[in-house]
Design a protein around this motif. Sequence first.
Motif, short mmCIF file in Angstrom:
data_model
loop_
_atom_site.label_atom_id
_atom_site.label_comp_id
_atom_site.label_asym_id
_atom_site.label_seq_id
_atom_site.Cartn_x
_atom_site.Cartn_y
_atom_site.Cartn_z
N LYS A 181 0.63 -1.28 -0.04
CA LYS A 181 -0.13 -0.04 0.04
C LYS A 181 0.83 1.05 0.02
N SER A 182 1.92 1.14 0.72
CA SER A 182 2.75 2.39 0.99
C SER A 182 3.56 2.74 -0.57
N ALA A 183 3.70 1.50 -1.17
CA ALA A 183 4.39 1.81 -2.31
C ALA A 183 3.63 2.23 -3.55
N LEU A 184 2.39 1.74 -3.44
CA LEU A 184 1.48 2.45 -4.38
C LEU A 184 1.41 3.90 -4.09
N GLU A 185 1.36 4.10 -2.83
CA GLU A 185 0.91 5.61 -2.68
C GLU A 185 2.00 6.68 -2.74
N GLU A 186 3.38 6.09 -2.45
CA GLU A 186 4.53 6.85 -2.83
C GLU A 186 4.87 7.08 -4.03
#
Lengths: 198, 316
Positions: free
Chosen positions: A19-24
């Motif tokens: 999720k963090s990878a998608l958001e960043e």
Amino acid sequence: MKEIDARGLACPAPVIQTKSALEEENPSSIRVIIDNAAAQQNVQRFLDSRGFRTALEQNAADYVVIGSCDSAPSVQIQPAASPLTDAKKIMIMCATDRIGYGDDVLGAKLMINFLRTLKEMGDELWRLVFVNNGVKLTIKGSEVIEDLKAYEAAGLTILVCGTCLDHFNLLEKKRVGETTNMLDIVTAMQLSDKVINL
Amino acid sequence: MAFPSDANVIIGLDRADDAGVYQISDDLALIQTVDFFTPIVDDPYWFGQIAAANALSDVYAMGGTPKTAMNLVAFPADQMDLTILRQIIQGGIDKLKEAEVVLIGGHSVKDKELKYGLSVTGFIHPSRVLAKKNLRTGDRLVLTKPLGTGIVNTAIKANMAPTKLIDKVTRLMAVLNRDAAGIMTGFDISACTDVTGFGLLGHLAEMVCGSGMSVQVDSGQVPVIAEALEFASTGLIPAGAHKNREFREEMIAFGESVPRALQDALFDPQTSGGLLISVDENQADALVSALKDKGVGDAAQIGKIIHDPEEKIYVA
């Protein structure tokens, strides 16, 4: 292609990393390596929910999820799944049925107005606790009973001191909130980010 | 493995029920159970209450009345303040008081990881023991608490659960199964268990195995915490739910219309979950209304027992 190695991590950590990878980075394709089938399914489920096409692979002890989408998706923040790191927990400790000293009639009006305006705090309002004379706001005949019931229906936890109700002989007249004890109040204070005393 | 036993054992390890039952006279048997775990909520006082409600539940699921309890504590005394332990134990004591159970002892050890639970002893009449493996054809299934606490706990770990939902689930897990059990004893019940680590379908599978019967579950009627379905569809599912599915997959047939997220909720491991009751078909509606009247508001009829030697669970 964005790569994430989440081997050795227990659920829900692989999903959080993805999720963090998608958001960043907003990648259009992503490859996530995990070391068990449960995490693989969870990551696949997550990528599916974010509009990716997914494929699964397994090499020896490694489980892989590959996700791709035509255009980089804009990350959708869903109400139930938005990060809440910044949400504060505010506890209001109400030990009186009126605000301030001087004119009691005015003080009572101010309290009613205060309780009705509290909704402006939104989701950060976490606990509303009534002790001492404050418990009189939660009993039959109180002018704010409907307002308090509405807060409770919206999910706010309202705690009412049992010792105080008992002292005033009002146990049977309470119409809103949960009867509570001092330990529950003290632990709530400890866990909240801000305690407002009245 | 052979377990030591004697003629007074009504339910022992060989039957793996919710609790052991040992007859001590013609009209009295002891129910004994033990349960402990690592914290599932941040608030120590509520963790204590949940651990106690969870430990007591096995006695209620057997149809018995819990009487005495002992604490089991593992505590990292060199890393954690003793006030935390005091709050946990006070939570346990307050829940025991609510259940009218006395705390008569306990044992604590130093450990790297905090754990708390209780052993509970209860009474029951030997002829009134409600085993889980005693399904009756035609019976209806009633569940008394909504599913999804494991999924929500996973979302809490991922920092994705709003505080109001955390509160709701915390309180739900701390609710005693006492009222539900008390009401159930007035009805014609053939079998009962409580829904915990194996999830609804895992515990149902235990009831079905060896019964010579099958079960139809109407998934649309199963009470589920709404937010849990949202979390499940984004992959916030505890590893235990996947394991539960894998373990029982062959016994379970899902209809095509059952959404994946709802299937996950049906396998979701529960902490201090509700009672799963098999009741005479003509009394099922009355049982559910009685439960709702007495504050067990989430109670619902979720399926029925059918004569089918396949021993399967059909979920539609």
